[in-house]
Design an enzyme around this catalytic site. Structure first.
Site, PDB file in Angstrom:
ATOM      1  N   HIS A  68     -12.252 -11.240  -9.428  1.00  0.00           N
ATOM      2  CA  HIS A  68     -13.211 -10.490  -8.612  1.00  0.00           C
ATOM      3  C   HIS A  68     -13.626 -11.285  -7.378  1.00  0.00           C
ATOM      4  O   HIS A  68     -14.351 -12.264  -7.467  1.00  0.00           O
ATOM      5  CB  HIS A  68     -14.441 -10.137  -9.464  1.00  0.00           C
ATOM      6  CG  HIS A  68     -15.497  -9.402  -8.708  1.00  0.00           C
ATOM      7  ND1 HIS A  68     -16.835  -9.509  -8.998  1.00  0.00           N
ATOM      8  CD2 HIS A  68     -15.414  -8.543  -7.658  1.00  0.00           C
ATOM      9  CE1 HIS A  68     -17.523  -8.754  -8.162  1.00  0.00           C
ATOM     10  NE2 HIS A  68     -16.686  -8.167  -7.339  1.00  0.00           N
ATOM     11  N   GLU A  73     -11.875   1.701  -6.945  1.00  0.00           N
ATOM     12  CA  GLU A  73     -12.626   1.337  -8.163  1.00  0.00           C
ATOM     13  C   GLU A  73     -12.740   2.550  -9.093  1.00  0.00           C
ATOM     14  O   GLU A  73     -13.800   3.161  -9.241  1.00  0.00           O
ATOM     15  CB  GLU A  73     -14.015   0.798  -7.746  1.00  0.00           C
ATOM     16  CG  GLU A  73     -14.819   0.164  -8.854  1.00  0.00           C
ATOM     17  CD  GLU A  73     -14.371  -1.236  -9.283  1.00  0.00           C
ATOM     18  OE1 GLU A  73     -15.073  -1.844 -10.080  1.00  0.00           O
ATOM     19  OE2 GLU A  73     -13.297  -1.718  -8.854  1.00  0.00           O
ATOM     20  N   ASP A  96       0.868  -1.179   0.000  1.00  0.00           N
ATOM     21  CA  ASP A  96       0.000   0.000   0.000  1.00  0.00           C
ATOM     22  C   ASP A  96       0.902   1.226   0.000  1.00  0.00           C
ATOM     23  O   ASP A  96       2.077   1.145   0.380  1.00  0.00           O
ATOM     24  CB  ASP A  96      -0.917   0.008   1.231  1.00  0.00           C
ATOM     25  CG  ASP A  96      -2.193   0.814   0.992  1.00  0.00           C
ATOM     26  OD1 ASP A  96      -3.263   0.207   0.831  1.00  0.00           O
ATOM     27  OD2 ASP A  96      -2.113   2.061   0.959  1.00  0.00           O
TER      28      ASP A  96
END
Length: 715
Positions: A451, A403, A344
């Site tokens: 997904h 997203e 991250d």
């Protein structure tokens, strides 16, 4: 050799003791199919006719004992008239009873697993010895039926009603020590000592040290309970089990009723009671749906296995974007043995991801499902990082950042430069086109979608998405990695929303229509929960997040404007504008308070109704049946379109995707099986009644053709 067949052999061992060995040729496991049953009949007759036989041990030539009945064969029998099905069941039961009635002592040696008919075979023996690593159980209720080879008769007479009800109604597998504790088996030994222990038991029985007839007798008689004890045991059990199973799963309660009804009969009459109840359950739509699901799941596993030949081995994985989702993916990977880098750009993100993984592992330790040592091992398998330093050794990367197509494309291009040339890169996007994201990459053949569904640790489905340029190795490796993580992967082709979200948003479209007609969302939730959904659409919207739903709706409307675009504002728009985002900020359709365990608890909020007032275009009276149809018709029709468009290859995969991905009611079997249960022609006629609601309710030309030709999706 006393008997030799393709599934069973009977050969002499020593001192008049023979071994009845199950070893079904051409199969990796033993199961009761027509061949095995007919050979068991012949083997029992051969033993009975041979005066030299003094005892029998029952063994398996496979790594498992017997996994149960071959459901692919027996499901055809369920279509027979009741009398024929019952006669066939009683004929099969006569084989087990004749084995039980042999003049000589019998011992079952249980290795691996003995499930369903496999355990029922063992129950017909006088003695049972079990490998310490073996498991036994009667899982039939998971298929909407109950044990049909004497399990509801023999087990209560062996281990008592309470224990038998728990085993049968739960359908769970039981460890060796638990089976010994309740008296289902007589001894537990190390796997390598199993055969010798069974032989020793048989010898002792032949010598008269053990009285096999006395052991057998309780199984032939009525239950040792007086009328008051029976009433207390059975009525309490029925109440408890009905509460656990719910109204849509009748098998567990029917099993208890059968045990109760047969309690005052000897074995043969009790077996007739069992058979009558079995036939009744076999004819239910629930059994047909759950058996269909089981067969679909088998098909899914076979398809996923085919990819193993092409898949690359994943020794080290990576996830981009920590947080809750990244932490969940890292947890699942490390727990199942694949170490993973968790990257991250923010220290807080990494901390959040590690906290999520530690919390999930801690819960497993609390429940006794993981040792502290294994927890430490899994945590050590998650390697947090803020750089691409170690990415050169990674075999697969799962991108799980925000997203947003531009952000994702930038991150994907960046990571492609840090990994080796043959590394697979997968995006955990829920709605963005894989082919679009691939435009940012130099090696699009190594890129696909992966997904996961939230929460990752609970949801079994992973959609593996094939873009225009995705290569087979990328798909195969991603499928294999998903399987290794303990997930059920389904390969789908690229389109907005892929399979699950593409089908889910028309369902929400039906919800939006109902709200625009002034129908109370609390009522809609209750009706859909009664239909079988784990939660209604309003509550689901709050759990997913109104902002997520709002964004997804826009993506879907852009992808399928002919039926998913909306005019004017809908409920999700006004909720979003009012900053009612669902559970995440404590208010959506419902308001949320924290309960004693620190979990969000929904309460009705009058303010939500005020927010929704502007989107009500008319007050329309609707029945509960209308509510179901408003919601289900668009979902079912979109599933049909996904199959017709080749987004998903088979009806089985489409239905399993909905059950594993969004909690479609399992007892209804999936959207396509639901259409089959109504009848394709009847479903088309039903949809036509709602045609004025818009294109979401219009059947496809191909579905109309199926209706005309009397076709079905299954069988």
């Amino acid at each position: 050799m006393i008997y030799q067949g393709k599934a069973i052999t009977v050969k002499p061992l020593e001192g008049g003791i023979v071994e009845l060995n199950f070893d079904l040729k051409g199969e990796s496991v033993n199961k009761f199919n027509r061949l095995t049953l007919s050979e068991l009949r012949a083997a029992v007759d051969a033993i009975k006719a041979d005066a030299s036989v003094k005892g029998v041990i029952v063994t398996s030539g496979k790594d498992v004992f017997i996994v149960g009945a071959d459901i692919t064969e027996f499901v055809d029998n369920f279509q027979l008239p009741d009398e024929e099905l019952m006669a066939g069941n009683l004929e099969a039961n006569k084989i087990f009873s004749d084995f039980e009635d042999l003049d000589v002592p019998t011992v079952a040696a249980i290795n691996g697993i003995a499930l369903g008919g496999g355990l029922e075979m063992c129950l017909a023996a006088d003695f049972r010895v079990m490998s310490a690593t073996a498991k036994v159980g009667l899982p039939e209720v998971k298929l909407g039926i109950y044990p049909g080879f004497g399990g509801t008769v023999r087990l209560p007479r062996l281990i008592g009603c309470d224990n038998a009800v728990e085993w049968i109604a739960s359908g769970k597998e039981n460890k060796a020590e638990d089976a010994l504790k309740v008296g289902a088996v007589d001894a537990v030994v190390a796997p390598e000592q199993l055969q010798a222990a069974a032989l020793d038991l048989a010898k002792r029985a032949v010598a008269g040290e053990l009285d096999h007839k006395a052991r057998r007798q309780p199984k032939l008689e009525k239950l040792k309970l007086n009328a008051i004890e029976q009433m207390m045991a059975f009525e309490t059990a029925k109440g408890f089990v009905a509460g656990q199973a719910g109204p849509n799963y009748p098998a567990p309660v029917e099993a208890i009723k059968s045990i109760q009804k047969a309690a005052n009969f000897g074995r043969d009459k009790a077996l007739e009671v069992e058979a009558a109840g079995f036939v009744k359950l076999a004819k239910t739509s629930v059994a047909q749906s759950l058996i269909g699901l089981f067969l679909n799941d088998q098909e899914l596993k076979k398809k996923a296995k085919k990819y193993d030949e092409v898949a690359k081995d994943v020794k080290l994985a990576a996830v981009l974007g920590a947080g809750i989702m990244g932490g969940g993916i890292a947890y699942q990977s490390a727990l199942k043995g694949t170490p993973i880098l968790m990257k991250d750009i923010r220290e807080e993100g990494i901390q959040m991801g590690l906290n999520e993984a530690a919390k999930l592992l801690g819960k497993r330790v609390e429940k006794g499902r993981l040792t502290p040592a294994k927890m430490a091992e899994a945590l050590n398998g998650i390697r947090p990082t803020m750089s691409y330093g170690d990415f050169g050794n990674v075999d697969i990367v799962v991108e799980a950042v925000v997203e947003n197509p531009k952000v994702k494309q930038a991150v994907l291009a960046e990571v492609e430069g840090a990994v080796k040339e043959d590394a697979i890169i997968a995006s955990n996007t829920s709605t963005i086109s894989i082919s679009l994201l691939a435009q940012a990459l130099k090696r699009p053949e190594n890129f696909c979608g992966m997904h996961f569904f939230n929460p990752v640790h609970m949801m079994p489905l992973v959609e593996v998405i094939r873009g225009e340029k995705t290569g087979e190795t990328a798909i195969a490796t991603t499928v294999a990695y998903a399987k290794k993580m303990g997930k059920s992967p389904i390969v789908v082709n690229d389109c907005p929303g892929f399979l699950v979200n593409r089908v889910l948003f028309p369902y929400f479209g039906g919800f939006a229509k109902l709200l625009s007609f002034g129908v109370d969302f609390v009522r809609i939730d209750k009706v859909m929960e009664k239909f079988g959904w784990p939660m209604g659409p309003a509550y689901l919207s709050d759990v997913v997040g109104i902002d997520t739903g709002h964004h997804g709706r826009d993506v879907m409307a852009e992808g399928f404007p002919d039926r998913m675009a909306v005019e004017g504002k809908t409920a999700v728009d006004v909720m979003y504008e009012a900053n009612r985002l669902g559970q995440k900020n404590g208010k959506g359709f419902y308001a949320y308070e924290t309960d004693k365990r620190g979990k969000p608890k929904k309460v009705t909020d009058p303010q939500a109704y005020e927010v929704l007032k502007p989107i009500v275009v008319e007050q329309r009276e609707v029945t509960d049946e209308d509510i179901v149809n408003f919601m289900m018709i668009p979902l079912c029709l979109e599933t049909v379109r996904c199959l017709e468009d080749g987004i998903v290859e088979t009806a089985a995969e489409a239905d399993m995707g909905l059950i594993y991905g969004i909690g479609f009611p399992p007892f209804r079997g999936g959207a396509l099986r639901y259409i089959d249960s109504i009848g394709v022609a009847e479903f088309v006629a039903l949809a036509d009644k709602y045609a004025e609601l818009g294109a979401l309710y219009h059947p496809t030309a191909k579905l109309r053709e199926m209706a005309k030709n009397g076709q079905k999706f299954f069988g």
